[in-house]
Motif scaffolding. Structure first.
Motif, PDB file in Angstrom:
ATOM      1  N   TYR A 188      -1.929 -13.204   2.880  1.00 29.06           N
ATOM      2  CA  TYR A 188      -2.128 -11.839   2.386  1.00 29.06           C
ATOM      3  C   TYR A 188      -3.187 -11.173   3.234  1.00 29.06           C
ATOM      4  O   TYR A 188      -4.228 -11.752   3.526  1.00 29.06           O
ATOM      5  CB  TYR A 188      -2.593 -11.886   0.922  1.00 29.06           C
ATOM      6  CG  TYR A 188      -2.932 -10.522   0.372  1.00 29.06           C
ATOM      7  CD1 TYR A 188      -1.925  -9.622   0.045  1.00 29.06           C
ATOM      8  CD2 TYR A 188      -4.256 -10.139   0.185  1.00 29.06           C
ATOM      9  CE1 TYR A 188      -2.226  -8.364  -0.453  1.00 29.06           C
ATOM     10  CE2 TYR A 188      -4.577  -8.881  -0.306  1.00 29.06           C
ATOM     11  CZ  TYR A 188      -3.562  -7.995  -0.622  1.00 29.06           C
ATOM     12  OH  TYR A 188      -3.875  -6.767  -1.112  1.00 29.06           O
ATOM     13  N   SER A 189      -2.890  -9.967   3.660  1.00 30.29           N
ATOM     14  CA  SER A 189      -3.863  -9.252   4.474  1.00 30.29           C
ATOM     15  C   SER A 189      -4.438  -8.126   3.635  1.00 30.29           C
ATOM     16  O   SER A 189      -3.738  -7.196   3.269  1.00 30.29           O
ATOM     17  CB  SER A 189      -3.151  -8.728   5.717  1.00 30.29           C
ATOM     18  OG  SER A 189      -4.076  -8.062   6.528  1.00 30.29           O
ATOM     19  N   SER A 190      -5.726  -8.249   3.323  1.00 34.49           N
ATOM     20  CA  SER A 190      -6.347  -7.257   2.447  1.00 34.49           C
ATOM     21  C   SER A 190      -6.790  -6.050   3.265  1.00 34.49           C
ATOM     22  O   SER A 190      -6.846  -6.086   4.498  1.00 34.49           O
ATOM     23  CB  SER A 190      -7.550  -7.876   1.735  1.00 34.49           C
ATOM     24  OG  SER A 190      -8.609  -8.040   2.658  1.00 34.49           O
ATOM     25  N   ALA A 191      -7.099  -4.971   2.545  1.00 37.40           N
ATOM     26  CA  ALA A 191      -7.606  -3.775   3.208  1.00 37.40           C
ATOM     27  C   ALA A 191      -8.816  -4.123   4.067  1.00 37.40           C
ATOM     28  O   ALA A 191      -8.958  -3.655   5.190  1.00 37.40           O
ATOM     29  CB  ALA A 191      -7.969  -2.730   2.166  1.00 37.40           C
ATOM     30  N   ARG A 192      -9.674  -5.000   3.515  1.00 33.34           N
ATOM     31  CA  ARG A 192     -10.901  -5.342   4.243  1.00 33.34           C
ATOM     32  C   ARG A 192     -10.636  -6.248   5.444  1.00 33.34           C
ATOM     33  O   ARG A 192     -11.460  -6.361   6.339  1.00 33.34           O
ATOM     34  CB  ARG A 192     -11.904  -6.012   3.301  1.00 33.34           C
ATOM     35  CG  ARG A 192     -12.449  -5.111   2.219  1.00 33.34           C
ATOM     36  CD  ARG A 192     -13.369  -4.004   2.760  1.00 33.34           C
ATOM     37  NE  ARG A 192     -13.795  -3.131   1.679  1.00 33.34           N
ATOM     38  CZ  ARG A 192     -13.169  -2.034   1.299  1.00 33.34           C
ATOM     39  NH1 ARG A 192     -12.084  -1.633   1.960  1.00 33.34           N
ATOM     40  NH2 ARG A 192     -13.588  -1.309   0.292  1.00 33.34           N
ATOM     41  N   ASP A 193      -9.489  -6.919   5.436  1.00 29.25           N
ATOM     42  CA  ASP A 193      -9.110  -7.709   6.614  1.00 29.25           C
ATOM     43  C   ASP A 193      -8.672  -6.790   7.748  1.00 29.25           C
ATOM     44  O   ASP A 193      -8.915  -7.067   8.910  1.00 29.25           O
ATOM     45  CB  ASP A 193      -7.911  -8.617   6.285  1.00 29.25           C
ATOM     46  CG  ASP A 193      -8.335  -9.872   5.557  1.00 29.25           C
ATOM     47  OD1 ASP A 193      -9.356 -10.457   5.955  1.00 29.25           O
ATOM     48  OD2 ASP A 193      -7.647 -10.268   4.594  1.00 29.25           O
ATOM     49  N   ILE A 231     -16.080   6.578   4.748  1.00 29.17           N
ATOM     50  CA  ILE A 231     -15.271   6.947   3.585  1.00 29.17           C
ATOM     51  C   ILE A 231     -14.172   5.899   3.443  1.00 29.17           C
ATOM     52  O   ILE A 231     -13.353   5.727   4.340  1.00 29.17           O
ATOM     53  CB  ILE A 231     -14.675   8.350   3.782  1.00 29.17           C
ATOM     54  CG1 ILE A 231     -15.825   9.364   3.917  1.00 29.17           C
ATOM     55  CG2 ILE A 231     -13.751   8.709   2.627  1.00 29.17           C
ATOM     56  CD1 ILE A 231     -15.366  10.784   4.156  1.00 29.17           C
ATOM     57  N   PHE A 232     -14.205   5.173   2.347  1.00 29.27           N
ATOM     58  CA  PHE A 232     -13.252   4.076   2.171  1.00 29.27           C
ATOM     59  C   PHE A 232     -12.186   4.461   1.145  1.00 29.27           C
ATOM     60  O   PHE A 232     -12.432   4.443  -0.055  1.00 29.27           O
ATOM     61  CB  PHE A 232     -13.980   2.812   1.723  1.00 29.27           C
ATOM     62  CG  PHE A 232     -14.747   2.156   2.841  1.00 29.27           C
ATOM     63  CD1 PHE A 232     -14.083   1.352   3.769  1.00 29.27           C
ATOM     64  CD2 PHE A 232     -16.103   2.363   2.995  1.00 29.27           C
ATOM     65  CE1 PHE A 232     -14.779   0.753   4.813  1.00 29.27           C
ATOM     66  CE2 PHE A 232     -16.804   1.771   4.041  1.00 29.27           C
ATOM     67  CZ  PHE A 232     -16.139   0.972   4.941  1.00 29.27           C
ATOM     68  N   LEU A 233     -11.009   4.805   1.666  1.00 28.75           N
ATOM     69  CA  LEU A 233      -9.906   5.184   0.781  1.00 28.75           C
ATOM     70  C   LEU A 233      -8.734   4.233   1.009  1.00 28.75           C
ATOM     71  O   LEU A 233      -7.581   4.610   0.882  1.00 28.75           O
ATOM     72  CB  LEU A 233      -9.506   6.649   1.078  1.00 28.75           C
ATOM     73  CG  LEU A 233     -10.653   7.667   0.983  1.00 28.75           C
ATOM     74  CD1 LEU A 233     -10.163   9.058   1.398  1.00 28.75           C
ATOM     75  CD2 LEU A 233     -11.234   7.719  -0.430  1.00 28.75           C
ATOM     76  N   ASP A 234      -9.063   2.986   1.358  1.00 27.23           N
ATOM     77  CA  ASP A 234      -8.020   2.063   1.808  1.00 27.23           C
ATOM     78  C   ASP A 234      -7.686   0.973   0.799  1.00 27.23           C
ATOM     79  O   ASP A 234      -6.732   0.225   0.987  1.00 27.23           O
ATOM     80  CB  ASP A 234      -8.438   1.396   3.127  1.00 27.23           C
ATOM     81  CG  ASP A 234      -9.754   0.647   3.011  1.00 27.23           C
ATOM     82  OD1 ASP A 234     -10.485   0.856   2.019  1.00 27.23           O
ATOM     83  OD2 ASP A 234     -10.055  -0.161   3.908  1.00 27.23           O
ATOM     84  N   ALA A 235      -8.464   0.809  -0.270  1.00 23.94           N
ATOM     85  CA  ALA A 235      -8.280  -0.384  -1.102  1.00 23.94           C
ATOM     86  C   ALA A 235      -8.007  -0.055  -2.567  1.00 23.94           C
ATOM     87  O   ALA A 235      -8.051  -0.947  -3.414  1.00 23.94           O
ATOM     88  CB  ALA A 235      -9.493  -1.296  -0.975  1.00 23.94           C
ATOM     89  N   ASN A 236      -7.715   1.199  -2.843  1.00 23.20           N
ATOM     90  CA  ASN A 236      -7.435   1.627  -4.220  1.00 23.20           C
ATOM     91  C   ASN A 236      -8.546   1.276  -5.201  1.00 23.20           C
ATOM     92  O   ASN A 236      -8.305   1.014  -6.380  1.00 23.20           O
ATOM     93  CB  ASN A 236      -6.099   1.039  -4.727  1.00 23.20           C
ATOM     94  CG  ASN A 236      -4.936   1.541  -3.905  1.00 23.20           C
ATOM     95  OD1 ASN A 236      -5.100   2.470  -3.116  1.00 23.20           O
ATOM     96  ND2 ASN A 236      -3.779   0.937  -4.079  1.00 23.20           N
TER      97      ASN A 236
END
Ligand SMILES: *Cc1c(COP(=O)(O)O)cnc(C)c1O
Length: 344
Positions: free
Chosen positions: A17-22, A30-35
């Protein structure tokens, strides 16, 4: 031995699994990538999936590289993960000593991996040849617990080395109690043995059983596999913060260890004076395995006095044995007082 040949093919081929933080590296604002919820609560962001700050501190303490460290939700998570990485359910098996820590067999059973048990001697010693003889062509892993739970003794380091050198598979050494022992850790041997995994924990000497943080030390290749299989955010932010703080105050841990060792000596000498005690097994840990002349009434008596210790009378070579964790000076004296009352 090529470690990769020992890995289950589905794990080798696994796309993790590749997470947003990966997927994002670098400095964002501005972090709008991980819900995540954007409103600051102190905990609204996912934790660092690889716990890099924590690993840097642990690496310097243990004198290893951060890429030789895996952190798990307790050592128990590491035990489960390595079993899933190397053992094919319904086909492979592991070799463990008897008696030993119960989680190896439970984790194996959950994963449908067979367990072969090698009896320790009556003094809970072991030999490499006894362990190696038990292994067959489907034995992927050997688990060695040293200092051993529930007996408390460290196993012979030379014999452990012989297992690592001669076993054609993965050797896990569980060092949950190593900080209470005079023996040095097998971490010093990591660069020499590619098939070695060492488990340690913050649950015992560090006094942090509640945060659930276990460590595995191994070759970077094995650590990579563990990272691939673990749940993405397995160590929460609260745990990472608490442990970073604890690592800032190593003196406190040293003192706690030395107090526990002193209290262990107190318990040994007080227990040796009791006629109901038959034998105290040598301990390199923060607990004592004690053989009584008749353990069951004592166990029951202490329970009624609301002093809870562990009944180990049913384990291999544990006839009439109870296991006592070293407590505070006051707790230990209360235990001795209760036992004296019982015997009179
Ligand atoms: C207590 C203990 C552990 C620690 O497990 P955690 O999941 O890290 O709390 C591991 N191995 C042995 C032998 C233990 O007794």
């Amino acid at each position: 031995m090529n470690i990769m040949n020992k890995v289950r093919p589905n794990i080798l081929n696994l796309a993790p699994y590749s997470s947003a933080r990966d997927e994002f590296e670098g400095n964002g604002e501005i972090f709008l990538d991980a819900n995540e919820n954007p409103n600051e609560t102190g905990l609204n962001r996912y934790p660092d999936p690889y716990q890099l700050k924590l690993k840097e501190q642990i690496a310097s303490l243990k004198k290893v590289d951060p890429n030789q460290i895996f952190l798990g939700n307790g050592s128990d998570e590491a035990i489960d993960l390595v079993m899933r990485i190397f053992c094919e359910p319904g086909k492979d098996n592991i070799v463990i000593s008897n008696p030993s820590y119960g989680m190896y067999a439970v984790s194996a059973a959950i994963n449908n991996v067979a367990v072969k048990k090698v009896a320790l001697s009556e003094n809970f010693g072991f030999t490499a040849s006894g362990m190696l003889k038990k292994a067959d062509s489907n034995t992927k892993m050997v688990f060695i617990c040293s200092p051993n739970n529930p007996s408390g003794n460290t196993l012979n380091a030379y014999e452990i080395s012989k297992v690592i050198e001669n076993f054609d598979g993965i050797v896990v050494i569980d060092e949950a109690y190593i900080d209470f022992s005079e023996q040095s850790s097998f971490i010093l041997q990591l660069d020499k043995y590619k098939n070695l995994i060492i488990l340690q924990t913050f649950s015992k000497a560090w006094g942090l059983a509640g945060v659930r943080l276990g460590m595995a030390f191994s070759s970077p290749d094995i650590i990579k596999l563990m990272n691939k299989v673990k749940p993405p955010y397995n160590i929460n932010i609260l745990t990472q913060k608490e442990v970073l703080q604890a690592l800032d105050n190593k003196k406190k841990v040293k003192e706690a260890i030395s107090n526990i060792l002193q209290e262990r000596e107190f318990l040994i000498s007080a227990l040796s004076n009791l006629s109901i005690v038959n034998h105290i097994f040598p301990s390199d840990s923060n607990f004592l395995l004690i053989r009584f002349n008749d353990s069951q009434p004592i166990f029951k008596y202490l329970t009624e006095k609301r002093i809870i210790i562990r009944d180990r009378s049913k384990v291999k070579h544990g006839e009439n044995c109870l296991r006592v964790t070293v407590g505070t000076p006051e707790e230990n004296r209360n235990l001795i007082k209760a036992l004296k009352e019982y015997q009179s």
